[in-house]
Design a protein around this motif. Sequence first.
Motif, short mmCIF file in Angstrom:
data_model
loop_
_atom_site.label_atom_id
_atom_site.label_comp_id
_atom_site.label_asym_id
_atom_site.label_seq_id
_atom_site.Cartn_x
_atom_site.Cartn_y
_atom_site.Cartn_z
N GLU A 77 0.75 -1.22 0.07
CA GLU A 77 0.07 -0.01 0.00
C GLU A 77 0.79 1.32 -0.14
O GLU A 77 1.85 1.53 0.61
N ALA A 78 0.38 2.15 -0.87
CA ALA A 78 1.35 3.43 -1.03
C ALA A 78 0.23 4.43 -1.22
O ALA A 78 -0.66 4.43 -1.45
N VAL A 79 0.77 5.92 -1.12
CA VAL A 79 0.17 7.07 -1.26
C VAL A 79 1.02 7.55 -2.43
O VAL A 79 2.28 8.02 -2.56
N VAL A 80 0.19 8.25 -3.51
CA VAL A 80 0.83 9.00 -4.53
C VAL A 80 1.38 10.32 -4.07
O VAL A 80 0.32 11.07 -3.69
N VAL A 81 2.76 10.57 -3.80
CA VAL A 81 2.93 11.91 -3.37
C VAL A 81 3.32 12.89 -4.44
O VAL A 81 3.39 14.16 -4.03
N TRP A 82 3.87 12.56 -5.66
CA TRP A 82 3.89 13.55 -6.54
C TRP A 82 3.62 12.95 -8.21
O TRP A 82 3.74 11.65 -8.01
N LYS A 83 3.48 13.85 -9.03
CA LYS A 83 3.08 13.27 -10.23
C LYS A 83 3.87 14.51 -11.34
O LYS A 83 3.89 15.71 -11.07
N LYS A 84 4.68 14.07 -12.21
CA LYS A 84 5.44 14.65 -13.42
C LYS A 84 4.95 13.87 -14.88
O LYS A 84 5.76 12.72 -14.71
N ASN A 85 4.26 14.38 -15.51
CA ASN A 85 4.01 13.65 -16.67
C ASN A 85 3.44 12.37 -16.33
O ASN A 85 2.48 12.19 -15.61
N ASP A 86 3.96 11.24 -16.80
CA ASP A 86 3.45 9.98 -16.69
C ASP A 86 4.03 9.21 -15.59
O ASP A 86 4.22 7.93 -15.66
N GLU A 87 4.77 9.80 -14.89
CA GLU A 87 5.77 9.49 -13.71
C GLU A 87 5.22 9.75 -12.16
O GLU A 87 4.74 10.91 -12.06
N TYR A 88 5.20 8.92 -11.39
CA TYR A 88 4.41 9.02 -10.15
C TYR A 88 5.60 8.80 -9.03
O TYR A 88 6.19 7.57 -9.10
N GLY A 89 5.64 9.36 -8.00
CA GLY A 89 6.41 9.02 -6.97
C GLY A 89 5.28 8.55 -5.77
O GLY A 89 4.38 9.25 -5.26
N CYS A 90 5.53 7.51 -5.12
CA CYS A 90 4.73 6.82 -4.14
C CYS A 90 5.41 6.46 -3.04
O CYS A 90 6.67 6.15 -3.07
N SER A 91 4.75 6.73 -2.02
CA SER A 91 5.32 6.35 -0.48
C SER A 91 4.68 5.29 0.03
O SER A 91 3.50 5.36 0.21
N PHE A 92 5.33 4.36 0.27
CA PHE A 92 4.90 3.03 0.81
C PHE A 92 4.14 3.58 2.49
O PHE A 92 5.11 4.39 3.09
N LEU A 93 3.20 2.94 2.98
CA LEU A 93 2.74 3.09 4.23
C LEU A 93 3.65 2.37 5.12
O LEU A 93 3.59 2.72 6.39
N GLN A 94 4.04 1.17 4.70
CA GLN A 94 5.08 0.60 5.55
C GLN A 94 6.12 0.30 4.83
O GLN A 94 6.35 -0.31 3.66
N ARG A 95 7.39 0.54 5.42
CA ARG A 95 8.68 0.57 4.70
C ARG A 95 8.98 -0.91 4.40
O ARG A 95 8.64 -1.73 5.29
N LEU A 96 9.83 -1.06 3.48
CA LEU A 96 10.20 -2.46 2.80
C LEU A 96 11.19 -3.02 3.98
O LEU A 96 12.02 -2.10 4.47
#
Length: 114
Positions: A77-96
């Motif tokens: 599970e992650a949250v989309v924290v940024w978007k640039k064109n077709d790329e997305y930065g996602c932050s995991f709710l629990q670290r790997l």
Amino acid sequence: MPEGPIKREEVEDTGDEHRKYSRDEVYITIDVREHGAGRHRALMMDLSQSGCRISSVTYMGEGKHVHVTLPGFAPLEAVVVWKKNDEYGCSFLQRLHPAIYDHIRTNYPSLGHL
């Protein structure tokens, strides 16, 4: 372990930041599912213990919760924290876990490192 998603600055590469977790290039075809929106294919381009960068032609809004599924792993599970064109930065709710992170980056290196 801190509660909540990782902050944007821990995921997005601005060139002058100091990351808490190292990031590695990977090349992984993944499934992404947004709550209430079905599943689609995407490409994971880099990975850290705290998040990832993916490329997807399917729009995902900032702040949306998604489930990222790598082959052979349970959804993350992650949250989309940024978007640039077709790329997305996602932050995991629990670290790997470090061992899981090492396993993934070893088995899915970027095309440039094959």
